[in-house]
Design a protein around this motif. Structure first.
Motif, mmCIF file in Angstrom:
data_model
loop_
_atom_site.group_PDB
_atom_site.id
_atom_site.type_symbol
_atom_site.label_atom_id
_atom_site.label_comp_id
_atom_site.label_asym_id
_atom_site.label_seq_id
_atom_site.Cartn_x
_atom_site.Cartn_y
_atom_site.Cartn_z
ATOM 1 N N TYR A 89 0.866 -1.180 0.000
ATOM 2 C CA TYR A 89 0.000 0.000 0.000
ATOM 3 C C TYR A 89 0.904 1.233 0.000
ATOM 4 C CZ TYR A 89 -3.409 3.450 1.571
ATOM 5 O OH TYR A 89 -4.207 4.559 1.678
ATOM 6 N N ALA A 132 -2.515 6.117 -2.133
ATOM 7 C CA ALA A 132 -3.532 5.099 -1.825
ATOM 8 C C ALA A 132 -3.580 3.988 -2.878
ATOM 9 C CB ALA A 132 -4.914 5.732 -1.646
ATOM 10 N N VAL A 177 -2.688 0.256 -4.340
ATOM 11 C CA VAL A 177 -2.392 -1.100 -3.884
ATOM 12 C C VAL A 177 -1.764 -1.838 -5.060
ATOM 13 C CG1 VAL A 177 -3.317 -3.243 -2.941
ATOM 14 C CG2 VAL A 177 -4.391 -1.071 -2.340
ATOM 15 N N VAL A 225 -4.608 1.143 7.138
ATOM 16 C CA VAL A 225 -5.654 1.406 6.143
ATOM 17 C C VAL A 225 -6.999 1.022 6.754
ATOM 18 C CG1 VAL A 225 -6.530 0.849 3.840
ATOM 19 C CG2 VAL A 225 -4.055 0.932 4.233
ATOM 20 N N THR A 255 -10.035 -2.330 0.069
ATOM 21 C CA THR A 255 -8.603 -2.547 -0.146
ATOM 22 C C THR A 255 -8.312 -4.013 -0.436
ATOM 23 O OG1 THR A 255 -8.085 -0.685 1.297
ATOM 24 C CG2 THR A 255 -6.315 -2.253 0.873
ATOM 25 N N SER A 261 -6.807 -5.538 -3.877
ATOM 26 C CA SER A 261 -5.634 -6.403 -3.865
ATOM 27 C C SER A 261 -5.860 -7.645 -4.725
ATOM 28 C CB SER A 261 -5.315 -6.806 -2.426
ATOM 29 O OG SER A 261 -4.227 -7.688 -2.386
#
Length: 312
Positions: free
Chosen positions: A186, A191, A193, A230, A236, A240
């Motif tokens: 991250y 921001a 990923v 995060v 997130t 990912s």
């Protein structure tokens, strides 16, 4: 080397420590849980050990106070400093997945293979992983628990895919999930990923199952080793998983075209660059170098190619 200590309180008696891999700020984070039984998560490289020691001293943790040192996996940016920290804190138990435990006790094979990959820059980036007395190492299996005192626990969950010796760690009190590299890296400035898929262990389906396991734990916050906290947990983890699929599809296409590693990496970089704000917004040469060391396209592509060859 820049060894300035940077400690950031995150609430819940959790402190982020910038462990300054190779002197870079904002590349590797360790975490101190300052509970009744203080616990250090992700000590970082051997070169980071003095930085970590200064941070713990600032936080009032002396040589006899640290109860445990826990690593998500044994890659040298996470665990290279375990032997040094174990010497500095002789009461601390070292906790690692059973598939990594022997390498912390006898690191010669791990160091040999790392030197084959990194050559002379190994010493600058990581330093030497010193052995830890096997009697001080506790190996966990698919699940395990570290006693943080006062009824608080750090619960480990086997989460391979990035590495076969990887665990995620969930704080029973805060709901923090220490994700290691299983959710990629991250980039707090943008921001973004990005996936982390180095050889030899990367496997897409295994990695996706680990991300699904993380979702099922319903953590309140993700704490990345690279880098930081995060709060947008579901989004997130979904991103990912999406990035992993995108990269694997891109490498498959490059492989189908018969491209060698360098040309495949160039094609994948071109195809994926618009997915990341960092490509446009991070222009400082040192910052670009920092992220290339941490999460190089060639290393990621090599790991995916290795996985594809294995399945073929």
């Amino acid at each position: 080397m820049d060894t300035e200590t940077t400690v950031t309180p995150l609430g819940g008696d959790v402190y982020e420590i910038d462990t300054r891999m190779a002197g870079y700020a904002g590349i590797t984070a360790g975490y101190l849980i300052l509970s009744d039984r203080p616990c250090l998560v992700e000590p970082g490289t051997a070169g980071s050990a003095p930085v970590v020691q200064r941070a713990l001293t600032e936080l009032g943790v002396g040589p006899a106070d640290l109860a445990s040192v826990v690593v998500t996996h044994i890659h040298l940016d996470h665990a290279g400093g375990v032997g040094d920290i174990a010497e500095m804190y002789p009461q601390a138990e070292v906790v690692v997945h059973e598939k990594g435990a022997r390498h912390l006790a006898a690191p010669e094979r791990l160091m040999r293979s790392a030197r084959m990959v990194y050559g002379d820059v190994l010493d600058t980036l990581f330093g030497e992983l010193k052995p830890t007395d096997a009697a001080r190492i506790r190996a966990v299996q698919d699940t395990g628990a570290i006693d943080l005192g006062g009824g608080r626990r750090l619960e480990s969950y086997y989460s391979p895919g990035h590495a076969k010796h990887h665990v995620g760690l969930m704080d029973s009190q805060t709901g923090d999930l220490y994700v290691g590299d299983a959710a990629g890296i991250y980039v707090p400035e943008t921001a973004d990923v990005r996936p982390a898929t180095p050889p030899p262990d990367f496997d897409l389906e295994t990695a996706l199952r680990s991300l699904a396991k993380f979702q099922s734990l319903q953590p309140q916050r993700l704490l990345f080793a690279h880098y930081g906290p995060v709060s947008e947990v579901t989004d997130t983890l979904e991103r990912s998983a999406e990035e992993l699929r995108v990269w694997v599809d891109a490498v498959k296409d490059a492989r189908d075209e018969g491209l060698d590693l360098d040309h495949a990496a160039a094609m994948v970089q071109e195809r994926t660059k618009d997915r990341y704000r960092m490509t446009k917004e991070i222009t400082d040469p040192e910052a670009i170098e920092k992220y290339e060391i941490l999460n190089g396209t060639v290393s990621n592509v090599a790991g995916i190619m290795h996985a594809l060859d294995r399945h073929a």
